[in-house]
Design a protein around this motif. Structure first.
Motif, PDB file in Angstrom:
ATOM      1  N   SER A  81       0.826  -1.214   0.000  1.00 15.55           N
ATOM      2  CA  SER A  81       0.000   0.000   0.000  1.00 15.55           C
ATOM      3  C   SER A  81       0.856   1.259   0.000  1.00 15.55           C
ATOM      4  O   SER A  81       0.464   2.279  -0.576  1.00 15.55           O
ATOM      5  CB  SER A  81      -0.976  -0.006   1.177  1.00 15.55           C
ATOM      6  N   TYR A  82       2.051   1.197   0.591  1.00  9.93           N
ATOM      7  CA  TYR A  82       2.948   2.360   0.541  1.00  9.93           C
ATOM      8  C   TYR A  82       3.412   2.601  -0.902  1.00  9.93           C
ATOM      9  O   TYR A  82       3.413   3.733  -1.375  1.00  9.93           O
ATOM     10  CB  TYR A  82       4.149   2.150   1.463  1.00  9.93           C
ATOM     11  N   GLY A  83       3.776   1.533  -1.594  1.00 10.85           N
ATOM     12  CA  GLY A  83       4.186   1.676  -2.992  1.00 10.85           C
ATOM     13  C   GLY A  83       3.060   2.206  -3.871  1.00 10.85           C
ATOM     14  O   GLY A  83       3.274   3.103  -4.705  1.00 10.85           O
ATOM     15  N   ILE A  84       1.877   1.683  -3.667  1.00  9.43           N
ATOM     16  CA  ILE A  84       0.715   2.145  -4.442  1.00  9.43           C
ATOM     17  C   ILE A  84       0.402   3.598  -4.104  1.00  9.43           C
ATOM     18  O   ILE A  84       0.117   4.408  -4.997  1.00  9.43           O
ATOM     19  CB  ILE A  84      -0.502   1.234  -4.184  1.00  9.43           C
ATOM     20  N   SER A  85       0.470   3.947  -2.821  1.00  6.81           N
ATOM     21  CA  SER A  85       0.189   5.326  -2.397  1.00  6.81           C
ATOM     22  C   SER A  85       1.178   6.298  -3.015  1.00  6.81           C
ATOM     23  O   SER A  85       0.799   7.390  -3.459  1.00  6.81           O
ATOM     24  CB  SER A  85       0.258   5.440  -0.872  1.00  6.81           C
ATOM     25  N   ARG A  86       2.436   5.922  -3.057  1.00 10.91           N
ATOM     26  CA  ARG A  86       3.457   6.787  -3.683  1.00 10.91           C
ATOM     27  C   ARG A  86       3.131   7.026  -5.153  1.00 10.91           C
ATOM     28  O   ARG A  86       3.240   8.148  -5.647  1.00 10.91           O
ATOM     29  CB  ARG A  86       4.842   6.165  -3.552  1.00 10.91           C
ATOM     30  N   PRO A 138       3.668  10.525 -10.149  1.00 10.84           N
ATOM     31  CA  PRO A 138       4.279   9.542 -11.049  1.00 10.84           C
ATOM     32  C   PRO A 138       5.814   9.565 -10.978  1.00 10.84           C
ATOM     33  O   PRO A 138       6.475   8.676 -11.486  1.00 10.84           O
ATOM     34  CB  PRO A 138       3.787   9.977 -12.434  1.00 10.84           C
ATOM     35  N   PHE A 139       6.361  10.585 -10.338  1.00 13.90           N
ATOM     36  CA  PHE A 139       7.810  10.729 -10.235  1.00 13.90           C
ATOM     37  C   PHE A 139       8.322  10.001  -8.993  1.00 13.90           C
ATOM     38  O   PHE A 139       7.672  10.001  -7.954  1.00 13.90           O
ATOM     39  CB  PHE A 139       8.197  12.205 -10.183  1.00 13.90           C
ATOM     40  N   PRO A 140       9.505   9.379  -9.089  1.00 17.79           N
ATOM     41  CA  PRO A 140      10.000   8.590  -7.955  1.00 17.79           C
ATOM     42  C   PRO A 140      10.386   9.427  -6.733  1.00 17.79           C
ATOM     43  O   PRO A 140      10.311   8.959  -5.610  1.00 17.79           O
ATOM     44  CB  PRO A 140      11.210   7.847  -8.524  1.00 17.79           C
ATOM     45  N   GLN A 141      10.795  10.662  -6.953  1.00 13.64           N
ATOM     46  CA  GLN A 141      11.231  11.510  -5.834  1.00 13.64           C
ATOM     47  C   GLN A 141      10.033  12.296  -5.301  1.00 13.64           C
ATOM     48  O   GLN A 141       9.461  13.124  -6.004  1.00 13.64           O
ATOM     49  CB  GLN A 141      12.334  12.466  -6.322  1.00 13.64           C
ATOM     50  N   LEU A 142       9.658  12.037  -4.045  1.00 18.41           N
ATOM     51  CA  LEU A 142       8.538  12.737  -3.430  1.00 18.41           C
ATOM     52  C   LEU A 142       9.045  13.757  -2.420  1.00 18.41           C
ATOM     53  O   LEU A 142      10.095  13.555  -1.793  1.00 18.41           O
ATOM     54  CB  LEU A 142       7.611  11.755  -2.719  1.00 18.41           C
ATOM     55  N   SER A 143       8.268  14.822  -2.232  1.00 21.24           N
ATOM     56  CA  SER A 143       8.604  15.792  -1.195  1.00 21.24           C
ATOM     57  C   SER A 143       8.298  15.187   0.171  1.00 21.24           C
ATOM     58  O   SER A 143       7.682  14.112   0.277  1.00 21.24           O
ATOM     59  CB  SER A 143       7.782  17.069  -1.398  1.00 21.24           C
TER      60      SER A 143
END
Length: 129
Positions: A37-42, A47-52
């Motif tokens: 669920s963490y992967g899906i939530s990200r 769509p970009f791998p780097q999140l704030s």
């Protein structure tokens, strides 16, 4: 120390592990649900791998809410099992689940404490950072 001696005397060595069946059976599901669920939530957030930091916290909160769906019942059953004090009427995990379902149903029995689990997991995610 006295409680350890009393527990061993009255209930035996296996009483030290009372309530462990629920976590042992549920931990694989709980952990796999959390990571999935963490992967899906990200991916839902961006769509970009780097999140704030805010996006990461939101993804963690979403994963924690999903995780609590399994974690809450697992903890509830564990506490119910551990709350038994070595009487002849002590119940097995199967009986605890069945009795909770019959007496309170799904929402008020099996999922009791869900929102507490959600808040705890959300707070824990924020503390870990």
């Amino acid at each position: 120390m006295d409680i350890l001696v009393q527990t061993l005397r009255k209930e035996g060595f296996s009483a030290l592990y009372k309530g462990m069946a629920s976590p042992l059976l549920g931990i694989a599901g709980v952990n796999s649900l959390l990571f999935a669920s963490y992967g899906i939530s990200r991916r839902l957030i961006s769509p970009f791998p780097q999140l704030s930091l805010k996006e990461t916290a939101l993804a963690g909160s979403m994963a924690g809410a999903a995780n609590a769906i399994l974690a809450s019942p697992v903890e509830m059953f564990k506490v119910r099992m551990q709350g038994q004090y070595g009487a002849a009427t002590d119940k097995r995990l199967r009986e605890v689940v069945r009795d909770m379902w019959k007496q309170w149903g799904f929402r008020q029995g099996i999922m009791r404490g869900y929102w507490v689990s959600v808040v705890f997991h959300d707070a824990w995610q924020k503390i870990e950072r």
